[in-house]
Design an enzyme around this catalytic site. Structure first.
Site, PDB file in Angstrom:
ATOM      1  N   LYS A 115       0.807  -1.222   0.000  1.00 21.66           N
ATOM      2  CA  LYS A 115       0.000   0.000   0.000  1.00 21.66           C
ATOM      3  C   LYS A 115       0.840   1.272   0.000  1.00 21.66           C
ATOM      4  O   LYS A 115       0.357   2.336  -0.406  1.00 21.66           O
ATOM      5  CB  LYS A 115      -0.928   0.009   1.222  1.00 21.66           C
ATOM      6  CG  LYS A 115      -2.024  -1.041   1.179  1.00 21.66           C
ATOM      7  CD  LYS A 115      -2.948  -0.949   2.381  1.00 21.66           C
ATOM      8  CE  LYS A 115      -2.334  -1.578   3.620  1.00 21.66           C
ATOM      9  NZ  LYS A 115      -2.169  -3.048   3.499  1.00 21.66           N
ATOM     10  N   GLY A 144      -8.329  -6.704  -0.164  1.00 19.81           N
ATOM     11  CA  GLY A 144      -7.979  -8.078  -0.516  1.00 19.81           C
ATOM     12  C   GLY A 144      -8.600  -8.515  -1.824  1.00 19.81           C
ATOM     13  O   GLY A 144      -8.324  -7.964  -2.890  1.00 19.81           O
ATOM     14  N   GLU A 199      -2.078  -9.246  14.885  1.00 24.42           N
ATOM     15  CA  GLU A 199      -0.630  -9.323  15.035  1.00 24.42           C
ATOM     16  C   GLU A 199      -0.240  -9.158  16.498  1.00 24.42           C
ATOM     17  O   GLU A 199      -1.024  -8.671  17.318  1.00 24.42           O
ATOM     18  CB  GLU A 199       0.039  -8.223  14.202  1.00 24.42           C
ATOM     19  CG  GLU A 199      -0.265  -8.262  12.724  1.00 24.42           C
ATOM     20  CD  GLU A 199       0.437  -9.396  12.012  1.00 24.42           C
ATOM     21  OE1 GLU A 199       1.379  -9.963  12.587  1.00 24.42           O
ATOM     22  OE2 GLU A 199       0.037  -9.707  10.878  1.00 24.42           O
ATOM     23  N   LYS A 214      -6.013   2.554   3.067  1.00 17.74           N
ATOM     24  CA  LYS A 214      -6.877   2.074   1.988  1.00 17.74           C
ATOM     25  C   LYS A 214      -7.810   3.183   1.512  1.00 17.74           C
ATOM     26  O   LYS A 214      -8.045   3.335   0.302  1.00 17.74           O
ATOM     27  CB  LYS A 214      -7.664   0.855   2.469  1.00 17.74           C
ATOM     28  CG  LYS A 214      -6.770  -0.346   2.762  1.00 17.74           C
ATOM     29  CD  LYS A 214      -7.511  -1.445   3.499  1.00 17.74           C
ATOM     30  CE  LYS A 214      -6.562  -2.601   3.843  1.00 17.74           C
ATOM     31  NZ  LYS A 214      -7.226  -3.642   4.654  1.00 17.74           N
ATOM     32  N   GLY A 315      -5.714 -12.084   3.674  1.00 17.31           N
ATOM     33  CA  GLY A 315      -5.373 -13.485   3.484  1.00 17.31           C
ATOM     34  C   GLY A 315      -4.488 -13.660   2.264  1.00 17.31           C
ATOM     35  O   GLY A 315      -4.664 -12.964   1.252  1.00 17.31           O
TER      36      GLY A 315
END
Length: 331
Positions: A115, A144, A199, A214, A315
């Site tokens: 990104k 995604g 995370e 995004k 994913g």
């Protein structure tokens, strides 16, 4: 900044062997493409006659390095499309930006899952693309597997007035669990980390940074895609976004919302004037109240009313499908 003519049989160089880069390498053959170079931060495997991907990935698993060649040699290989799947960095967006610049200066195409370059240096990237015989695509940077950017292109950026949505699966999972079980943030975060949904350092997700990047990309697509002259387009970066996350939402806020038939979602919004991300009240069962790790993108259009696109927003295989879809759109 992108072309749409179909292409098959492209020779790919993949930079980054995380979940996305690895999945691109594993799935490329299914899409009719060939991997000729695969590089991580410390090494590279290169075979311009076609790389044995399984062997290179096995070497990565065993030694921690994908190959013995210099990573810079992957950029110099004979490829058609560079896949930039290194980790997102902010500010100068390096080294991802320089990787894409090198490809464009060689008149090669580039497809980004990273990104950073499109969120932080969109104008520079746009200018490089205009000067090159190569093109840049970046569907995988937003949502995604959800075809948000290509749908905006199909509708026409000038005919999309705004975009909003749930664009981070980690934050959405946490909010969904807090609401469903009446649990506190810290408890649900620990659960998400145990499940691999969050995370070890979740700040990028829970503070809204990932969703904001995004939305910045979407704002740039709207701005540059609808400008007659790119020089007149407003460029957005993360610094232009108003951002708040979910860390400080108390559990009882979700309970009170439920009593009123509503729930809380981390909503990102983008148009040609602003970008903002923050917790918002939405009706339970509404389109924006997607559960778990699901993402949704809503496009407000001038002639087609509201378009809703939802699915897996993250994913390895899911995001790789967006990368390989972009490769197929290149001419």
């Amino acid at each position: 900044m992108a072309t749409t003519a179909p292409a098959t049989g492209s020779r790919l160089a993949v930079l980054g062997v995380g979940a996305v880069g690895r999945s691109v390498a594993e799935l490329a053959d299914e899409y009719g493409h060939e991997i000729v170079a695969l590089a991580d931060s410390q090494g590279a495997a290169i075979d311009e006659d076609g790389l044995a991907v399984a062997d290179a990935l096995a070497e990565k698993d065993e030694s921690g390095v994908v190959g013995s060649a210099d990573p810079a040699d992957a950029l110099a290989a004979d490829y058609d499309v560079l896949i930039e799947a290194t980790p997102t960095t902010l500010g100068d967006a390096e080294p991802g930006f320089s990787h894409v610049r090198t490809a464009l200066e060689r008149d090669r195409d580039a497809v980004l899952a990273n990104k950073g370059p499109v969120a932080e240096r969109f104008r520079d990237l746009h200018a490089l693309s205009r000067e090159s015989d190569g093109s840049v695509r970046f569907e995988a940077t937003v949502g995604g597997a959800i075809p948000a950017i290509s749908t905006i292109e199909d509708v026409g950026p000038a005919h999309v007035t705004a975009v909003r949505g749930v664009l981070n699966g980690t934050a959405n999972f946490i909010l969904t669990r807090m609401a469903a079980e009446g649990l506190g943030y810290d408890h649900v975060l620990a659960e998400a980390q145990d499940m691999g949904v969050a995370e070890a350092d979740p700040s990028f997700d829970v503070e809204g940074t990932d969703a904001a990047l995004k939305c910045v990309i979407l704002a740039n697509v709207l701005s540059f895609g609808s400008a007659d002259d790119p020089a007149d387009a407003r460029e957005f970066t993360l610094a232009d976004a108003t951002v708040s996350g979910i860390r400080d939402i108390p559990g009882n806020a979700l309970e009170l919302s439920a009593d009123d038939g509503r729930t809380i979602r981390l909503i990102g919004e983008a148009n040609r004037d602003r970008v903002r991300v923050g917790p918002r009240l939405v009706p339970e069962g509404a389109t924006l109240a997607v559960p778990g790790t699901q993402n949704i993108v809503q496009l407000e259009t001038t002639h087609a009313d509201r378009l809703n696109l939802s699915g897996r927003g993250a994913g390895g295989p899911e995001t790789a499908s967006a990368v390989l879809g972009d490769v197929g759109r290149l001419g």
